[in-house]
Design a protein around this motif. Sequence first.
Motif, PDB file in Angstrom:
ATOM      1  N   ASP A 148      -8.353  -4.743  -3.128  1.00 22.95           N
ATOM      2  CA  ASP A 148      -7.402  -5.582  -2.599  1.00 22.95           C
ATOM      3  C   ASP A 148      -6.086  -4.920  -2.463  1.00 22.95           C
ATOM      4  O   ASP A 148      -5.432  -4.663  -3.487  1.00 22.95           O
ATOM      5  CB  ASP A 148      -7.380  -6.767  -3.105  1.00 22.95           C
ATOM      6  CG  ASP A 148      -6.221  -7.689  -2.510  1.00 22.95           C
ATOM      7  OD1 ASP A 148      -6.038  -7.308  -1.471  1.00 22.95           O
ATOM      8  OD2 ASP A 148      -5.753  -8.801  -3.199  1.00 22.95           O
ATOM      9  N   ALA A 149      -5.683  -4.281  -1.221  1.00 25.78           N
ATOM     10  CA  ALA A 149      -4.448  -3.627  -1.120  1.00 25.78           C
ATOM     11  C   ALA A 149      -3.274  -4.368  -1.103  1.00 25.78           C
ATOM     12  O   ALA A 149      -2.202  -4.198  -0.999  1.00 25.78           O
ATOM     13  CB  ALA A 149      -4.617  -2.730   0.088  1.00 25.78           C
ATOM     14  N   GLY A 150      -3.652  -5.875  -0.780  1.00 23.60           N
ATOM     15  CA  GLY A 150      -2.545  -6.683  -0.707  1.00 23.60           C
ATOM     16  C   GLY A 150      -2.026  -6.818   0.561  1.00 23.60           C
ATOM     17  O   GLY A 150      -1.066  -7.799   1.126  1.00 23.60           O
ATOM     18  N   LYS A 151      -2.014  -5.818   1.348  1.00 20.67           N
ATOM     19  CA  LYS A 151      -1.597  -5.771   2.950  1.00 20.67           C
ATOM     20  C   LYS A 151      -2.806  -5.738   3.701  1.00 20.67           C
ATOM     21  O   LYS A 151      -3.866  -4.973   3.623  1.00 20.67           O
ATOM     22  CB  LYS A 151      -0.692  -4.490   3.041  1.00 20.67           C
ATOM     23  CG  LYS A 151       0.377  -4.576   2.163  1.00 20.67           C
ATOM     24  CD  LYS A 151       1.401  -3.326   2.565  1.00 20.67           C
ATOM     25  CE  LYS A 151       2.637  -3.362   1.670  1.00 20.67           C
ATOM     26  NZ  LYS A 151       3.237  -2.223   1.889  1.00 20.67           N
ATOM     27  N   THR A 152      -2.723  -6.644   4.843  1.00 21.16           N
ATOM     28  CA  THR A 152      -3.804  -6.838   5.883  1.00 21.16           C
ATOM     29  C   THR A 152      -3.860  -5.672   6.544  1.00 21.16           C
ATOM     30  O   THR A 152      -2.709  -5.097   7.211  1.00 21.16           O
ATOM     31  CB  THR A 152      -3.479  -8.242   6.751  1.00 21.16           C
ATOM     32  OG1 THR A 152      -3.342  -9.301   5.814  1.00 21.16           O
ATOM     33  CG2 THR A 152      -4.674  -8.430   7.527  1.00 21.16           C
ATOM     34  N   GLY A 153      -5.053  -5.161   6.785  1.00 17.23           N
ATOM     35  CA  GLY A 153      -5.247  -3.999   7.717  1.00 17.23           C
ATOM     36  C   GLY A 153      -4.793  -2.554   7.121  1.00 17.23           C
ATOM     37  O   GLY A 153      -5.302  -1.655   7.730  1.00 17.23           O
TER      38      GLY A 153
END
Length: 177
Positions: A148-153
């Motif tokens: 999970d990078a926390g930023k969408t896309g």
Amino acid sequence: MELSQQQREAVSQWIASGESLAVVQRRLRDEFSLSMTYMEVRFLVDDLGLELKTPEKPKPAAPAVDALAGQPPVDPLAAPGADAPAAGDEEFAADLADELAKPDAPGALKVEVDRIMRPGTVVSGSVTFSDGKSATWALDQMGRLMLDAGKTGYKPSQGDIAAFQQELSVQLQRHGY
């Protein structure tokens, strides 16, 4: 318990030769028929003003380097030549160890394992990719890897993904998983 001069000298010689308290205790029993507890032997050594020698412990080899080279860890007690790594593997492992020993260079991928795992995970942690973006990762009970990078896309590069998987494997082995 009072010891004779001969018994005191024997204890002094044993300690000077590097014997442990357990060995001194056993030898007192075997050679002089003196039954003493471990603690009594400890006090005896202190009363005689003797210092125990601590044996040097051999430094353990870094098994992570062998694991990174794709070889099982080398057993130093194994018979010579038995499953010995090829010369090219040793050079690769040495080069890889040098790379891992370098301080974090800018743009280097870094994987960390959490000391306290997140609920519902077997193991979890964080990763910083070469572009500086951070993400969290976790392995669940089914062995599925979640990132999970926390930023969408946001998608890390293919090289970062491959490096992450490799470094994650190393870190998990280092932590006993």
